[in-house]
Design an enzyme around this catalytic site. Structure first.
Site, short mmCIF file in Angstrom:
data_model
loop_
_atom_site.label_atom_id
_atom_site.label_comp_id
_atom_site.label_asym_id
_atom_site.label_seq_id
_atom_site.Cartn_x
_atom_site.Cartn_y
_atom_site.Cartn_z
N ARG A 24 -13.79 4.96 -8.27
CA ARG A 24 -12.40 5.08 -8.67
C ARG A 24 -12.24 5.91 -9.95
O ARG A 24 -11.38 5.65 -10.78
CB ARG A 24 -11.78 3.68 -8.89
CG ARG A 24 -11.78 2.79 -7.66
CD ARG A 24 -10.89 3.36 -6.56
NE ARG A 24 -10.81 2.43 -5.45
CZ ARG A 24 -11.69 2.36 -4.45
NH1 ARG A 24 -12.69 3.20 -4.40
NH2 ARG A 24 -11.54 1.47 -3.49
N SER A 61 -4.01 -1.66 -4.08
CA SER A 61 -4.87 -2.47 -4.94
C SER A 61 -4.53 -2.20 -6.40
O SER A 61 -4.68 -1.07 -6.87
CB SER A 61 -6.34 -2.15 -4.67
OG SER A 61 -6.69 -2.49 -3.35
N GLU A 106 -5.77 -0.32 -11.76
CA GLU A 106 -6.11 0.90 -11.03
C GLU A 106 -5.03 1.97 -11.14
O GLU A 106 -5.35 3.14 -11.36
CB GLU A 106 -6.40 0.57 -9.57
CG GLU A 106 -6.92 1.75 -8.80
CD GLU A 106 -7.61 1.37 -7.50
OE1 GLU A 106 -7.38 2.06 -6.50
OE2 GLU A 106 -8.38 0.40 -7.49
#
Length: 337
Positions: A164, A234, A333
């Site tokens: 990520r 998410s 995130e």
């Protein structure tokens, strides 16, 4: 293209945050993008390049120039009997492109089906799902260097892709706008069923199309559609801890899911949030209208179409709760503006 002033951004972010932009000017060409950036620079205003709006939290109104990137095009650069190299414009919808590639007999993206957002955002996040990351197929990116105004090509290695993460979140943060993404896809159907939940859905002999359908089915059960229930997918990253901390956590919490990751261990953020008592829970008081999805503890939802500050306050409470119980830091995130 003439910029619009005082424009609502609520329909342009999947959390449905009711923020406004001082100016908004879409870019459907490279020249549009250059002109929009020049407009911001001449007025000493910040600029926000907006893709699908699926990975951002608008903490308030944006006192600058919002530029929805709408570049389109899918071009075959090189072709071999076993693979194809493509250049895909940043404004292409990611999932539409996944469907298109499968229809052409180009494989490698099936595990990344149904991820919201546009192609240009994929390298920034190094998007990943069900055992596959973009890094496995990325060859390069092309974009504008915002300091020089020059077009620049970066190799996959230059992108510094990690879990990520990428150079676009580090040294090139706010300094580079991705306009094209280079990918090499296979013409050979070698499916990846390493993710247990996916392997449970299909046979070992499943085609890429069947894997894509299974991914869509799993995601539909776990994740709400932003059109029906505003969310950004998410909301928390799976934290990565040392092997020593992982051992300590397992002694105290034997059912904690974790996976080896480059000499460390990746923990299941959703499990941590759920065990801390947040799954299906709604905010109270100032956080009313925000909550955690009942089917997936990783997904923060905004049914009240609340301002970004409420979302961030609610997320902060979750982070503090998880840290108090497990001693683990949860990172958000989506990017906050």
């Amino acid at each position: 293209m003439r910029p619009e002033s005082d424009v609502s951004l609520q329909a342009l972010n999947t959390l449905a945050v009711p923020a406004r932009a001082r100016y908004l000017t879409p870019a459907i060409s490279l020249e549009d993008l250059r002109e929009a950036l020049a407009f911001a620079r001449e007025r000493a205003l910040p600029s926000l390049i907006l893709g699908g709006g699926s990975n951002i939290v608008l903490s308030g109104d944006f006192d600058g120039v919002v530029i929805p990137l709408q570049l389109r095009g899918i071009n075959c650069i090189r072709e071999h009997e076993d693979w194809v190299e493509l250049s895909v414009a940043a404004g292409e919808n990611w999932d539409d492109f996944v469907r298109y590639s499968l229809a052409q007999g180009w494989f490698g993206l099936e595990n990344l089906s149904a991820i919201p957002g546009n192609v240009g955002a994929a390298p920034i996040q190094n998007i990943g799902a069900y055992g596959v990351e973009l890094s496995s197929v990325l060859t390069s990116v092309v974009g504008l260097d915002l300091e020089t105004g020059a077009e620049r090509r970066l190799s996959r290695e230059d992108c510094e892709l990690a879990y990520r993460d990428s150079i676009f979140k580090g040294s090139l943060r706010d300094r580079f706008v991705i306009t094209q993404v280079g990918l090499r896809l296979s013409k050979v159907a070698n499916t990846n069923l390493s993710y247990p939940a996916l392997a449970a859905e299909v046979d070992a002999s499943a085609s890429p199309q069947e894997v894509s359908a299974a991914v869509r089915a799993v995601r539909a059960r776990k994740l709400p559609s932003p059109a029906e229930l505003p969310n950004a997918g998410s909301f928390f990253k799976n934290p990565i801890v040392s092997s020593e901390q992982a051992d300590t956590l397992l002694e105290r919490h034997p059912t904690l899911p974790m996976w080896p990751h480059n000499g460390q261990y990746k923990l299941a953020a959703g499990w941590l949030v759920e065990q801390a008592g947040w799954r299906g829970r709604s905010g109270e008081g100032e956080q009313a209208g925000v909550g955690i999805f009942r089917e997936q503890a990783l997904v923060l939802i905004n049914p009240g179409r609340c301002p970004g500050r409420r979302i961030l306050q609610f997320a902060g409470e979750i982070q503090a709760s998880v840290h108090a119980q497990f001693g683990v830091n949860l990172d958000i995130e989506p990017r906050v503006y």
